[in-house]
Design a protein around this motif. Structure first.
Motif, short mmCIF file in Angstrom:
data_model
loop_
_atom_site.label_atom_id
_atom_site.label_comp_id
_atom_site.label_asym_id
_atom_site.label_seq_id
_atom_site.Cartn_x
_atom_site.Cartn_y
_atom_site.Cartn_z
N VAL A 1 -0.75 -8.46 0.38
CA VAL A 1 -1.99 -9.01 0.93
C VAL A 1 -3.04 -7.91 0.79
CG1 VAL A 1 -3.11 -10.04 2.93
CG2 VAL A 1 -0.67 -10.41 2.54
N MET A 2 -4.01 -8.13 -0.09
CA MET A 2 -4.90 -7.06 -0.50
C MET A 2 -6.37 -7.37 -0.20
SD MET A 2 -3.17 -4.52 -1.79
CE MET A 2 -1.73 -4.68 -0.74
N PRO A 3 -7.19 -6.31 -0.04
CA PRO A 3 -8.60 -6.46 0.32
C PRO A 3 -9.51 -6.43 -0.90
CG PRO A 3 -8.01 -4.17 0.52
CD PRO A 3 -6.79 -4.89 -0.04
N TRP A 4 -10.79 -6.66 -0.64
CA TRP A 4 -11.77 -6.76 -1.71
C TRP A 4 -12.41 -5.45 -2.11
CZ3 TRP A 4 -15.84 -4.54 0.52
CH2 TRP A 4 -15.96 -4.65 1.92
N ASN A 5 -12.28 -4.39 -1.29
CA ASN A 5 -13.15 -3.22 -1.53
C ASN A 5 -12.79 -2.44 -2.80
OD1 ASN A 5 -10.82 -2.44 -0.12
ND2 ASN A 5 -11.84 -0.68 0.82
N PHE A 6 -11.51 -2.33 -3.12
CA PHE A 6 -11.08 -1.78 -4.40
C PHE A 6 -10.18 -2.85 -5.03
CE2 PHE A 6 -12.18 2.01 -2.00
CZ PHE A 6 -12.90 2.74 -2.93
N PRO A 7 -10.79 -3.90 -5.59
CA PRO A 7 -10.00 -5.09 -5.93
C PRO A 7 -8.97 -4.91 -7.02
CG PRO A 7 -12.27 -5.29 -6.72
CD PRO A 7 -12.22 -4.07 -5.85
N LEU A 8 -9.14 -3.90 -7.86
CA LEU A 8 -8.10 -3.56 -8.84
C LEU A 8 -7.13 -2.52 -8.29
CD1 LEU A 8 -9.60 -3.20 -12.45
CD2 LEU A 8 -8.07 -4.98 -11.60
N TRP A 9 -7.69 -1.42 -7.79
CA TRP A 9 -6.87 -0.27 -7.40
C TRP A 9 -5.89 -0.60 -6.29
CZ3 TRP A 9 -4.51 3.80 -8.65
CH2 TRP A 9 -4.13 4.76 -7.71
N GLN A 10 -6.35 -1.32 -5.26
CA GLN A 10 -5.45 -1.62 -4.15
C GLN A 10 -4.22 -2.38 -4.63
OE1 GLN A 10 -6.06 -0.35 -1.29
NE2 GLN A 10 -8.22 -0.39 -0.77
N VAL A 11 -4.41 -3.25 -5.61
CA VAL A 11 -3.29 -4.04 -6.12
C VAL A 11 -2.40 -3.21 -7.03
CG1 VAL A 11 -2.64 -6.08 -7.43
CG2 VAL A 11 -4.66 -6.15 -5.95
N VAL A 12 -3.01 -2.46 -7.94
CA VAL A 12 -2.23 -1.70 -8.91
C VAL A 12 -1.38 -0.63 -8.23
CG1 VAL A 12 -2.42 -0.04 -10.82
CG2 VAL A 12 -3.68 -2.19 -10.89
N ARG A 13 -1.91 -0.01 -7.18
CA ARG A 13 -1.12 1.04 -6.54
C ARG A 13 0.10 0.46 -5.82
NH1 ARG A 13 -5.22 3.17 -1.78
NH2 ARG A 13 -4.53 1.78 -0.13
N ALA B 1 1.48 -2.67 -7.31
CA ALA B 1 2.19 -3.35 -8.38
C ALA B 1 2.91 -2.39 -9.32
CB ALA B 1 1.21 -4.23 -9.17
N ALA B 2 2.27 -1.29 -9.68
CA ALA B 2 2.88 -0.37 -10.64
C ALA B 2 4.22 0.16 -10.14
CB ALA B 2 1.92 0.76 -10.98
#
Length: 461
Positions: free
Chosen positions: A133-145, A147-148
């Motif tokens: 469940v991720m936020p909008w402020n770093f919409p790529l980075w929060q997910v990749v950190r 997911a990777a």
């Protein structure tokens, strides 16, 4: 909240999406479960090849996805491109280092013999489908950190992204699929926040990670606790930035501006409370306020813009309430503090001094370009002020005295202490907080092991 792209620079709704229905959600949960059964057995080399391919594609897409992020949540486009580059770097880092981070561990031979075993080891095995469940402020980075490391560990992911960044969320799903990951390895769920509880209760979901607000974290942790599922939470922050007399004050003031307004001030790890020793308080305040006044606020797609709009109208209203409450309580506004005329959800870089403990901004997170200044008589008072917060994500200290560094590292209640520099996440270093900033760690070896089954393997003599 509708699932939609609303340009924060002008308030225009650009694209709307229907939430997935129960049938589609069920299909995706079944797919995640089925995919995990086979993906968990893939070799590190195969996972690394796919993740490196995703990094290459992200590099190719950098300019395009940066514009999407900026249009969806307002960060200056140069910062958006840097975020995309950082994500590609993190993917490559985990692709390279995961095998060693998750290698079998061998206990000391004396302990193996003492246990009565001929040999023993500790192995890291994946847990299964993980809900992010991720936020909008770093919409790529929060997910990749998330997911990777999760993908390199052999887990599969389901993303519930913030409802105001749906295009970025869908891009991420497409990115991993284009890289060659099976469809069920990483899926985006276009759903509202109200659907999270039921999904988390599903037995096929084995763990969850959330970055976001404290209320959202409490809700996820409560449900996960009832279901006895592992969670990692990265919540709010109100990081202290302490400046002592031995510091390079001019440099500290310069970095302080960036530390406060990065991402339009909408960062959990942005420095928010500036605690300055009395001996250098006036000098720092002058330099810092000048720097905040000089920032260029404007269209986030303009290459020269340093501060764009806040991501939502409600976010600006919340920030205004904190500033107005402080002003009513007697705080001094050194710059900013007034909503500008015109379209978009802009708020000027603002510096407040003369804060009191009774003011809301003293104990709540200011999510925008608003800084609070505190005067400290000595190191002891600096530590007291720094720790006088319900949050404990990270911290920054500026001093050339080794004894002072040791004291801050020992006594500051935070997940990180950054000396003579600003807090920044890096894939090699663990990231997370204490107190109401959450628990668990992302990034580094600590992060990749959060969603692993740490398995003891013991062989009799």
């Amino acid at each position: 909240m509708p699932i939609a792209t609303v340009n924060p620079a002008n308030g225009e709704t650009l694209k709307t999406y229907e939430a997935m229905d129960e049938e589609e959600l069920e299909r995706r949960l079944r797919l995640a479960e089925a995919t995990f059964r086979t993906y968990r057995t893939t070799a590190f080399a195969d996972r690394a090849r796919l993740l490196n391919r995703a990094a290459d594609l992200l590099d190719e897409d950098r300019a395009e996805i940066a514009r999407v992020m900026t249009t969806e949540m307002g960060k200056p486009v140069r910062q958006a491109r840097a975020e995309a580059a950082k994500c590609a770097k993190a993917m490559r880092w985990y692709a390279e280092h995961a095998p060693e981070l998750l290698a079998d561990e061998r206990p000391a031979e004396s302990d193996v013999k003492d246990s009565g075993a001929s040999h023993a080891l500790v192995r890291y095995r994946p847990l299964g489908p993980v809900l992010a469940v991720m936020p909008w402020n770093f919409p790529l980075w929060q997910v990749v950190r998330f997911a990777a490391p999760a993908l390199m560990a052999g887990n599969v992911g389901l993303l519930k992204h913030a409802s105001n960044v749906p295009q970025t969320a869908l891009y991420l799903e497409d990115l991993f699929h284009r890289a060659g990951f099976s469809e069920g390895c990483f899926q985006t769920l276009l759903i509202g926040s109200g659907a999270v509880d039921e999904i988390l209760r599903d037995e096929r979901i084995k763990a969850a990670t959330l970055t976001g607000s404290e209320p959202a974290g409490r809700a996820v942790a409560s449900t996960a606790g009832q279901m006895v599922k592992k969670t990692v939470l990265e919540l709010g922050g109100s990081d202290p930035f302490v400046v002592m007399p031995s510091a390079d004050v001019d440099r500290a003031a310069e970095v302080a501006v960036t530390a406060r307004v990065q991402n339009n001030g909408q960062s959990c790890i942005a420095a928010k409370r500036f605690i300055v020793h009395s001996d250098v308080y006036d000098r720092f305040t002058e330099r810092f306020t000048e720097g905040m006044k000089a920032l260029k606020v404007g269209d986030p797609l303009d290459e020269e813009t340093q501060v764009g709009p806040l991501a939502s109208e409600q976010g600006r209203a919340d920030l205004e309430e904190l500033v107005d409450d402080a002003r009513r309580g007697g705080a001094t506004v050194l710059c900013g503090g007034e909503r500008p005329d015109g379209p978009g959800w802009y708020y000027p870089p603002t510096v407040l001094a003369g804060l009191g403990r009774e003011m809301r901004i003293h104990r709540e997170e200011a999510f925008g370009p608003v800084a609070t200044l505190y005067r400290a008589a000595d190191l002891d008072e600096a530590v007291l002020i720094a720790n006088d917060s319900p949050f404990g994500l990270s911290s920054n200290v500026w001093t050339r005295e080794a004894a002072e560094v040791d004291r801050f590292v020992r006594d500051l209640e935070a997940g990180g202490v950054y000396v003579n520099g600003m807090t920044a996440s890096h894939p090699a270093f663990p990231f997370g907080g204490v107190k109401r900033s959450g628990y668990g760690r992302e990034l580094s070896g600590h992060g990749i092991r959060e969603f692993c089954n740490i398995t003891t393997v013991w062989h009799g003599a």
